[in-house]
Design a protein around this motif. Structure first.
Motif, PDB file in Angstrom:
ATOM      1  N   ALA A  35       0.520  -1.063   0.659  1.00 15.46           N
ATOM      2  CA  ALA A  35       0.270  -0.046   0.247  1.00 15.46           C
ATOM      3  C   ALA A  35       0.678   1.382  -0.296  1.00 15.46           C
ATOM      4  O   ALA A  35       2.015   1.026   1.079  1.00 15.46           O
ATOM      5  CB  ALA A  35      -0.938   0.050   1.240  1.00 15.46           C
ATOM      6  N   PRO A  36       0.165   1.964  -0.682  1.00 14.81           N
ATOM      7  CA  PRO A  36      -0.998   2.673  -1.091  1.00 14.81           C
ATOM      8  C   PRO A  36      -0.558   1.899  -3.104  1.00 14.81           C
ATOM      9  O   PRO A  36       0.138   1.597  -3.607  1.00 14.81           O
ATOM     10  CB  PRO A  36      -1.009   4.145  -1.595  1.00 14.81           C
ATOM     11  N   ARG A  37      -1.845   1.098  -2.972  1.00 10.72           N
ATOM     12  CA  ARG A  37      -2.292   0.297  -4.285  1.00 10.72           C
ATOM     13  C   ARG A  37      -3.559   0.313  -5.140  1.00 10.72           C
ATOM     14  O   ARG A  37      -4.223  -0.192  -3.423  1.00 10.72           O
ATOM     15  CB  ARG A  37      -1.783  -1.555  -4.411  1.00 10.72           C
ATOM     16  N   MET A  38      -3.960  -0.210  -5.417  1.00  7.83           N
ATOM     17  CA  MET A  38      -4.846  -0.647  -6.133  1.00  7.83           C
ATOM     18  C   MET A  38      -5.401  -1.908  -6.043  1.00  7.83           C
ATOM     19  O   MET A  38      -4.889  -2.872  -5.659  1.00  7.83           O
ATOM     20  CB  MET A  38      -5.247  -0.412  -7.706  1.00  7.83           C
ATOM     21  N   VAL A  39      -6.331  -2.020  -5.333  1.00 12.15           N
ATOM     22  CA  VAL A  39      -7.581  -3.214  -5.505  1.00 12.15           C
ATOM     23  C   VAL A  39      -7.871  -3.691  -5.997  1.00 12.15           C
ATOM     24  O   VAL A  39      -8.000  -5.375  -6.837  1.00 12.15           O
ATOM     25  CB  VAL A  39      -7.799  -3.175  -3.464  1.00 12.15           C
ATOM     26  N   GLN A  40      -8.989  -3.454  -6.792  1.00 12.41           N
ATOM     27  CA  GLN A  40      -9.596  -3.429  -7.502  1.00 12.41           C
ATOM     28  C   GLN A  40     -10.328  -2.579  -8.496  1.00 12.41           C
ATOM     29  O   GLN A  40      -9.887  -1.440  -7.805  1.00 12.41           O
ATOM     30  CB  GLN A  40     -11.774  -3.844  -7.238  1.00 12.41           C
ATOM     31  N   GLU A  41     -10.424  -2.905  -9.639  1.00 14.05           N
ATOM     32  CA  GLU A  41     -11.023  -1.624 -10.679  1.00 14.05           C
ATOM     33  C   GLU A  41     -12.359  -1.896 -11.270  1.00 14.05           C
ATOM     34  O   GLU A  41     -12.415  -3.275 -11.478  1.00 14.05           O
ATOM     35  CB  GLU A  41      -9.496  -1.131 -12.095  1.00 14.05           C
ATOM     36  N   LYS A  42     -12.327  -1.083 -11.884  1.00 18.18           N
ATOM     37  CA  LYS A  42     -14.467  -1.061 -12.740  1.00 18.18           C
ATOM     38  C   LYS A  42     -15.033  -1.519 -11.492  1.00 18.18           C
ATOM     39  O   LYS A  42     -15.640  -2.929 -13.036  1.00 18.18           O
ATOM     40  CB  LYS A  42     -13.482  -1.962 -13.706  1.00 18.18           C
ATOM     41  N   VAL A  43     -15.583  -1.395 -10.645  1.00 18.49           N
ATOM     42  CA  VAL A  43     -16.631  -1.978 -10.212  1.00 18.49           C
ATOM     43  C   VAL A  43     -17.285  -0.919  -9.644  1.00 18.49           C
ATOM     44  O   VAL A  43     -17.540   0.415  -9.964  1.00 18.49           O
ATOM     45  CB  VAL A  43     -15.790  -1.872  -8.480  1.00 18.49           C
TER      46      VAL A  43
END
Length: 65
Positions: A35-43
């Motif tokens: 982190a910091p980081r993207m967990v899920q995209e396009k939800v």
């Protein structure tokens, strides 16, 4: 959904990330520690808000993007 920080309870956040994403233990641990980081995209927004609430309750700092 963007994970800004893991917060004080890293183990609980890792458990929740595993449950929400379907990742294995090592992958979820690596994601949370990076982190910091993207967990899920396009939800969908409603789903993202529900997932955000779960992670915030676990102690993580999460931002919707």
């Amino acid at each position: 959904m963007f994970l800004r920080s893991q917060g004080p309870n890293k183990i609980l956040v890792i458990k929740e990330v595993r449950a929400l994403t379907g990742l294995g233990l090592k992958e979820a641990k690596d994601l949370v520690e990076a982190a910091p980081r993207m967990v899920q995209e396009k939800v969908e927004l409603s789903t993202a808000k529900r997932l955000q609430a779960v992670l915030v309750e676990a102690g993580a700092d999460v931002e919707l993007r």
